[in-house]
Structure formats: C-alpha cells, structure tokens
Design a protein around this motif. Sequence first.
Motif, PDB file in Angstrom:
ATOM      1  N   GLY A 154      23.186  47.230 -22.081  1.00 53.57           N
ATOM      2  CA  GLY A 154      22.738  47.775 -23.357  1.00 53.57           C
ATOM      3  C   GLY A 154      21.253  47.977 -23.485  1.00 53.57           C
ATOM      4  O   GLY A 154      20.781  48.518 -24.489  1.00 53.57           O
ATOM      5  N   ALA A 155      20.466  47.551 -22.481  1.00 55.49           N
ATOM      6  CA  ALA A 155      19.013  47.722 -22.550  1.00 55.49           C
ATOM      7  C   ALA A 155      18.630  49.189 -22.375  1.00 55.49           C
ATOM      8  O   ALA A 155      19.341  49.955 -21.741  1.00 55.49           O
ATOM      9  N   GLY A 156      17.499  49.571 -22.924  1.00 54.10           N
ATOM     10  CA  GLY A 156      17.026  50.932 -22.783  1.00 54.10           C
ATOM     11  C   GLY A 156      16.407  51.180 -21.424  1.00 54.10           C
ATOM     12  O   GLY A 156      15.978  50.252 -20.742  1.00 54.10           O
ATOM     13  N   GLY A 157      16.349  52.439 -21.018  1.00 59.57           N
ATOM     14  CA  GLY A 157      15.781  52.773 -19.721  1.00 59.57           C
ATOM     15  C   GLY A 157      16.638  52.206 -18.604  1.00 59.57           C
ATOM     16  O   GLY A 157      17.857  52.100 -18.721  1.00 59.57           O
ATOM     17  N   HIS A 158      16.012  51.816 -17.501  1.00 56.23           N
ATOM     18  CA  HIS A 158      16.758  51.252 -16.377  1.00 56.23           C
ATOM     19  C   HIS A 158      17.370  49.916 -16.798  1.00 56.23           C
ATOM     20  O   HIS A 158      16.659  48.980 -17.143  1.00 56.23           O
ATOM     21  N   ALA A 159      18.679  49.828 -16.746  1.00 54.67           N
ATOM     22  CA  ALA A 159      19.363  48.658 -17.280  1.00 54.67           C
ATOM     23  C   ALA A 159      20.504  48.224 -16.376  1.00 54.67           C
ATOM     24  O   ALA A 159      21.033  49.012 -15.590  1.00 54.67           O
ATOM     25  N   ILE A 232      24.468  56.528 -26.835  1.00 60.34           N
ATOM     26  CA  ILE A 232      23.801  56.090 -25.614  1.00 60.34           C
ATOM     27  C   ILE A 232      24.678  56.391 -24.402  1.00 60.34           C
ATOM     28  O   ILE A 232      25.868  56.083 -24.381  1.00 60.34           O
ATOM     29  N   VAL A 233      24.059  56.999 -23.383  1.00 63.87           N
ATOM     30  CA  VAL A 233      24.756  57.386 -22.160  1.00 63.87           C
ATOM     31  C   VAL A 233      24.130  56.644 -20.980  1.00 63.87           C
ATOM     32  O   VAL A 233      22.903  56.610 -20.831  1.00 63.87           O
ATOM     33  N   TYR A 234      24.987  56.074 -20.137  1.00 65.50           N
ATOM     34  CA  TYR A 234      24.535  55.326 -18.950  1.00 65.50           C
ATOM     35  C   TYR A 234      24.707  56.209 -17.727  1.00 65.50           C
ATOM     36  O   TYR A 234      25.817  56.608 -17.388  1.00 65.50           O
ATOM     37  N   SER A 235      23.598  56.564 -17.064  1.00 69.10           N
ATOM     38  CA  SER A 235      23.666  57.508 -15.955  1.00 69.10           C
ATOM     39  C   SER A 235      22.543  57.248 -14.951  1.00 69.10           C
ATOM     40  O   SER A 235      21.467  56.744 -15.317  1.00 69.10           O
ATOM     41  N   GLY A 240      17.727  58.380 -10.310  1.00 74.27           N
ATOM     42  CA  GLY A 240      18.311  57.761  -9.131  1.00 74.27           C
ATOM     43  C   GLY A 240      18.729  56.330  -9.359  1.00 74.27           C
ATOM     44  O   GLY A 240      19.417  55.726  -8.538  1.00 74.27           O
ATOM     45  N   VAL A 241      18.311  55.733 -10.475  1.00 70.47           N
ATOM     46  CA  VAL A 241      18.702  54.380 -10.855  1.00 70.47           C
ATOM     47  C   VAL A 241      19.390  54.458 -12.212  1.00 70.47           C
ATOM     48  O   VAL A 241      18.929  55.180 -13.105  1.00 70.47           O
ATOM     49  N   HIS A 242      20.471  53.721 -12.389  1.00 73.80           N
ATOM     50  CA  HIS A 242      21.200  53.789 -13.654  1.00 73.80           C
ATOM     51  C   HIS A 242      20.335  53.334 -14.834  1.00 73.80           C
ATOM     52  O   HIS A 242      19.603  52.345 -14.747  1.00 73.80           O
ATOM     53  N   GLY A 243      20.455  54.078 -15.906  1.00 74.21           N
ATOM     54  CA  GLY A 243      19.728  53.744 -17.115  1.00 74.21           C
ATOM     55  C   GLY A 243      20.433  54.287 -18.333  1.00 74.21           C
ATOM     56  O   GLY A 243      21.389  55.076 -18.230  1.00 74.21           O
ATOM     57  N   ASN A 244      19.974  53.868 -19.508  1.00 74.97           N
ATOM     58  CA  ASN A 244      20.550  54.310 -20.776  1.00 74.97           C
ATOM     59  C   ASN A 244      19.659  55.349 -21.437  1.00 74.97           C
ATOM     60  O   ASN A 244      18.438  55.174 -21.523  1.00 74.97           O
ATOM     61  N   TYR A 245      20.301  56.420 -21.930  1.00 79.03           N
ATOM     62  CA  TYR A 245      19.568  57.550 -22.500  1.00 79.03           C
ATOM     63  C   TYR A 245      20.261  58.047 -23.768  1.00 79.03           C
ATOM     64  O   TYR A 245      21.459  57.842 -23.961  1.00 79.03           O
ATOM     65  N   ASP A 264      21.186  59.549  -6.503  1.00 75.64           N
ATOM     66  CA  ASP A 264      20.989  58.424  -5.594  1.00 75.64           C
ATOM     67  C   ASP A 264      19.568  57.903  -5.733  1.00 75.64           C
ATOM     68  O   ASP A 264      18.675  58.581  -6.238  1.00 75.64           O
ATOM     69  N   ALA A 265      19.372  56.663  -5.266  1.00 75.14           N
ATOM     70  CA  ALA A 265      18.093  55.980  -5.468  1.00 75.14           C
ATOM     71  C   ALA A 265      16.934  56.670  -4.772  1.00 75.14           C
ATOM     72  O   ALA A 265      15.772  56.453  -5.135  1.00 75.14           O
ATOM     73  N   SER A 266      17.204  57.503  -3.778  1.00 75.77           N
ATOM     74  CA  SER A 266      16.121  58.174  -3.063  1.00 75.77           C
ATOM     75  C   SER A 266      15.366  59.162  -3.946  1.00 75.77           C
ATOM     76  O   SER A 266      14.267  59.591  -3.616  1.00 75.77           O
ATOM     77  N   LYS A 267      15.951  59.524  -5.089  1.00 66.70           N
ATOM     78  CA  LYS A 267      15.286  60.464  -5.997  1.00 66.70           C
ATOM     79  C   LYS A 267      14.192  59.807  -6.821  1.00 66.70           C
ATOM     80  O   LYS A 267      13.397  60.479  -7.461  1.00 66.70           O
ATOM     81  N   MET A 268      14.176  58.480  -6.843  1.00 65.34           N
ATOM     82  CA  MET A 268      13.167  57.799  -7.646  1.00 65.34           C
ATOM     83  C   MET A 268      11.791  57.989  -7.031  1.00 65.34           C
ATOM     84  O   MET A 268      11.601  57.806  -5.834  1.00 65.34           O
TER      85      MET A 268
END
Length: 317
Positions: A154-159, A232-235, A240-245, A264-268
């Motif tokens: 439930g945290a904002g951003g990377h969660a 809130i959407v988790y994606s 590249g890392v899951h987060g809430n938006y 994928d994480a390589s996009k970070m």
Amino acid sequence: MSRLPGALAHLPLPIIGSPLFIVSNPTLVIEQCKAGVVGSMPALNARPAAQLEDWLVEITRALAAYNLANPGKPAAPFAINQIVHKSNDRLEHDMAMCVKYKVPIIITSLGAREDINAAAHSYGGVVLHDIINNKHARKAIEKGADGLIAVAAGAGGHAGVKSPFALIQEIRQWFDGPVALSGAISTGGAVLAAQAMGADFAYIGSAFIATLEARASDAYKQAIVDGNSDDIVYSNLFTGVHGNYLAPSIRAAGMDPDNLAESDASKMNFGGDKSKAWKDIWGCGQGIGSIGKVQTTADFVDQLRREYEAARARLLG
C-alpha cells in the motif's frame, strides 16, 4: 522501546516524511521539520547536481535560525535520500555533500553499501535503509545501517507486497533498533497503530503531496484529494520495479490502468533526467482516502497530532 540514536531519540511526533521523487523540495523539508516531523527529500531532486549544495545550505541555515528563535521547541532533524543503484552516477558526489553539511539522517534505497554507511557514520549521521522483506532487512543491518524503513503493501511509489503485520513482527524477532513503517499511513490513528505493532515511527509520503509546499502540480494534488485506494494501480511498467500509481494519471497518458504490460528491472535508470514516470505517471499510496483537502504542511501535521492524541485517549479510555 527500541534503541534510538540521538537524531531520532526526541522527535515531537513519531513521524518521518518520506522522500518524494521530484515532489520534495527544501521548502517542504523545512516546513516538515519546523512542524515536528523529520523532513526528507531525494538528493536526485536537485538538478543539476551542483544545486544539492545550495539546497543543503538553505535547509541547514533555515533550521538553525528556527532553532535559535525557538529554543524550547526545536525543529526535527532532516534526512536526505540516496539511491544506491548502479545507474546513479551522482551517488559519490551527493554523499560527499551530505558529509560536508553533516546531514543528520541518510535514507538509502535500492541497495545497501558499507561505504555509504561509513561515510554517514564519520560525522555521527544515522542511516535508515528501506526494505520490502525480512531478507533485505538482515542484509542492510549486516552492512552497517542503523535502522530500517519497512515498506509494506500500500505504500506509494516503489512498494512491497508484505502485510505490515507480517513484516514488522519478523523484523522485531531479531532487531531492536529503529524501525519506521511505510504503507498507507495518512492519519494520526494509523501512526499510533504503527507503533502498536512494533514500529518506532510512521513513514508518511503521499499525504504530503497534497500540501501547499510540495512541488507537485495542482492536478496531482487534486487527484489525491479526490481519490481513494480504488484509484491505486500496482505496476512495474514505468520504472522496471513494482510501484503504486494513480490510475487517473495513467489514463491521461493514454493507457488502460487495468491492462498494463510487464516490464523488467533493467529499465530502471537514475543516471539521467528521465523522470516522465514521476512527472506524468503519478506515484501514490493507498492511504489517500482520508485526504480531504490541500493544506499547508503545518496544518496537516497539526491534524496528525490531534488525531494521534485522540487515538491514544480512546485506547487509554
């Protein structure tokens, strides 16, 4: 009660304002600290890198002046967030600035490094590392972090996806140092609940976006006021890392929040100025249902204080 280092031992309120990418700025940090909560911001919010020193000067001077004028009610300390990720080519520069200005609290994310912890400890700074599971928590402490920020569901951003009950109880089985809990906390009652389950501090982010001092667009702030957890959407698509938006921002960008692709994480990448994911796709946690208006940071913290004291009174009944 946890063993709390000096910078965290006597806070007026058990609250740490989380660093908000793009949104946090010196004005917000200063007002958070003056109101009695730890104010923080990512070092990467200062662009170009040289601006970080200007901002640290602004914050330290403002808080010093405030403390001089209010010896009986000093400001809370402030924190700088360092992204410890291989793509952050500013990390050494930004950490050197934190050492130069003796930033009281360093918040590390996306990687734990012994040299970063040692740099903070060289002048008496405290390091809090954010984690999403017990395994990462152990690694952070083994590498020298002083405390943990448990980023629960439930945290904002990377969660993360762990229940706060599970995450805190697992950490407390082996760690008696400072722990802050993050995840949908936006009321004084939730702050008390975080303490009741074993955390020392509540870590609040999304609610501070809807303050006058936050560096967010009016549309972003209003979306938080109008929204709730259903929005809130988790994606992991955007970084590249899951987060809430916030779903409205995803729709505004021409995408269907119910049918997002996987990434994928390589996009970070924290090495450049790519911030579209945070400028146009708005990070936000699930706790926004209680946010009913845009107000000053001082007024919001005062609201949290009243709610916190009312919740304690109810329980002591």
